[in-house]
Design an enzyme around this catalytic site. Structure first.
Site, PDB file in Angstrom:
ATOM      1  N   HIS A 153       3.592  -4.295  -5.654  1.00 33.87           N
ATOM      2  CA  HIS A 153       2.472  -4.422  -5.342  1.00 33.87           C
ATOM      3  C   HIS A 153       1.991  -5.656  -4.527  1.00 33.87           C
ATOM      4  CE1 HIS A 153       2.614  -1.901  -9.020  1.00 33.87           C
ATOM      5  NE2 HIS A 153       1.704  -0.869  -8.468  1.00 33.87           N
ATOM      6  N   ASP A 168       9.164  -3.500 -10.056  1.00 34.51           N
ATOM      7  CA  ASP A 168       8.673  -2.117 -10.210  1.00 34.51           C
ATOM      8  C   ASP A 168       8.947  -1.561  -9.019  1.00 34.51           C
ATOM      9  OD1 ASP A 168       6.997  -4.188  -9.147  1.00 34.51           O
ATOM     10  OD2 ASP A 168       5.295  -3.595 -10.103  1.00 34.51           O
ATOM     11  N   HIS A 204      -1.566 -10.916  -9.279  1.00 33.21           N
ATOM     12  CA  HIS A 204      -2.909 -10.374  -8.638  1.00 33.21           C
ATOM     13  C   HIS A 204      -4.077 -10.935  -9.151  1.00 33.21           C
ATOM     14  CE1 HIS A 204      -1.260  -6.484  -7.819  1.00 33.21           C
ATOM     15  NE2 HIS A 204      -0.589  -6.268  -9.010  1.00 33.21           N
ATOM     16  N   ASP A 258       7.513  -8.167  -5.650  1.00 36.55           N
ATOM     17  CA  ASP A 258       6.853  -6.911  -6.597  1.00 36.55           C
ATOM     18  C   ASP A 258       6.290  -5.879  -5.786  1.00 36.55           C
ATOM     19  OD1 ASP A 258       5.462  -6.952  -9.598  1.00 36.55           O
ATOM     20  OD2 ASP A 258       4.175  -5.659  -8.044  1.00 36.55           O
TER      21      ASP A 258
END
Ligand SMILES: [Zn+2]
Length: 345
Positions: free
Chosen positions: A197, A284, A159, A195
């Site tokens: 996200h 995740d 991120h 991931d």
């Protein structure tokens, strides 16, 4: 497969993050790396080695100098202003405001961050510089001829962009490794982000470039954090047009939908003919993850590793997210074992 690991990650041990309208104990905790390392040893994945120190130079190849210096000094400025407890930002510049860097530390935190889930602590700088070295040391294993390597980075990195942090990420470990590979003479590197996200930082860093292909499979930003990047129509800009692929999936997606997206990702990746692949390995996507809404199961991660092996290229796995802590080792290492099984075949 060898694993690169440093105990220095323990120095990032935040007390609280703002989530669901509450200050909660941090989901991104040292025990995450402990669980993965324990599983690496349990299944005898391979040797576990300490990272070498590459200095801050390779980090500054993807992060702006002012951002790096902010992270280096943020804790001391915060302590001077408030005392020795974790630093979180309060507000952000939105439409109609200006982005001049403030002098006060609270303003600086706002300027360089995009969420209140990512505390800067006394040990953040130590942990994030070590994590970058863990990624770079994994890359060095590929340079020595290994077909795969695992950089057990913590905190995660995908991120973090050229001059911002958030989403538990400070330095973009995967981007640092991809850039270092280019700087060592490679012409093309692919970053595959699995991931849950969107890998918004990685995309932002390489968005106008064609020498690093970025692909991200993630929860639709219309539903999920980080909300403001990762839509399917984002394909790059300038020279980078066509070299960035986003494959958003809706909440509730299980392996059937995920497998189709991963197949599309691998088709794009293989056609690009990269000299190496960097995988931003977040797990995740697991059905038991406390902050996510996909439904992958333990055995799906073996299949994920097998699919990634289809590139036939040297592959560096860089650890990103995954918050179902007790299952984290099984899921992350299943990807690595699936990859190894397919490569050996
Ligand atoms: Zn994630």
């Amino acid at each position: 497969m060898k694993t690169v690991y440093s105990d220095e990650h323990r120095h990032q041990d935040g007390k609280a993050e703002l989530i669901d309208g509450k200050l909660m104990p941090c989901f991104e905790m040292p025990r995450r790396a402990d669980m993965i390392l324990a599983r690496v040893k349990e299944v005898k994945l391979g040797e576990v080695i300490e990272p070498d120190d590459f200095g801050i130079g390779p980090v500054k190849r993807v992060h702006k100098a002012n951002f790096v210096e902010f992270l280096r000094g943020a804790w001391d400025l915060w302590v001077k202003q408030h005392g020795a407890y974790d630093a979180l930002p309060l507000n952000w510049a939105t439409r109609g405001m200006r982005t001049i860097e403030p002098e006060a530390i609270d303003g600086k935190l706002s300027h360089y961050s995009f969420d209140a889930g990512t505390p800067i602590t006394a040990g953040t700088w130590r942990a994030i510089t070590a994590a970058a070295n863990v990624a770079l040391s994994g890359l060095a294993l590929l340079a020595k001829g290994e077909s795969g390597a695992f950089s057990l980075c913590r905190p995660p990195g995908h991120h973090a962009g050229s001059d911002f942090y958030g989403g538990y990420c400070f330095f973009n470990n995967a981007a640092v490794a991809a850039q270092a590979f280019i700087d060592a003479g490679a012409r093309r590197v692919a970053v595959l982000d699995v991931d849950y996200h969107h890998g918004n930082g990685t995309q932002e860093i390489f968005y106008e470039r064609s020498d690093v292909l970025t692909i991200s499979i993630h929860a639709d930003p219309k539903q999920e954090f980080p909300y403001f990047l990762g839509h399917a129509d984002e394909a790059g800009a300038g020279k980078g047009t066509g070299f960035h692929l986003n494959l958003p999936l809706r909440w509730g997606s299980a392996w059937d939908k995920y497998e189709a997206a991963l197949a599309a990702a691998m088709t794009k990746l293989i056609a690009y003919e990269p000299e190496a692949v960097v995988v931003s390995l977040g797990v995740d996507t697991f059905e038991g993850d406390p902050i996510s809404k996909f439904r992958l199961r333990h055995e799906d991660y073996l299949r994920m590793g097998q699919a990634i092996a289809k590139s036939g290229k040297p592959t560096l796995f860089v650890m990103e997210g995954g918050y179902a802590v007790e299952a984290l080792g099984i899921n992350a290492v299943n990807v690595l074992m699936g990859y190894e099984q397919a490569v050996r075949r």
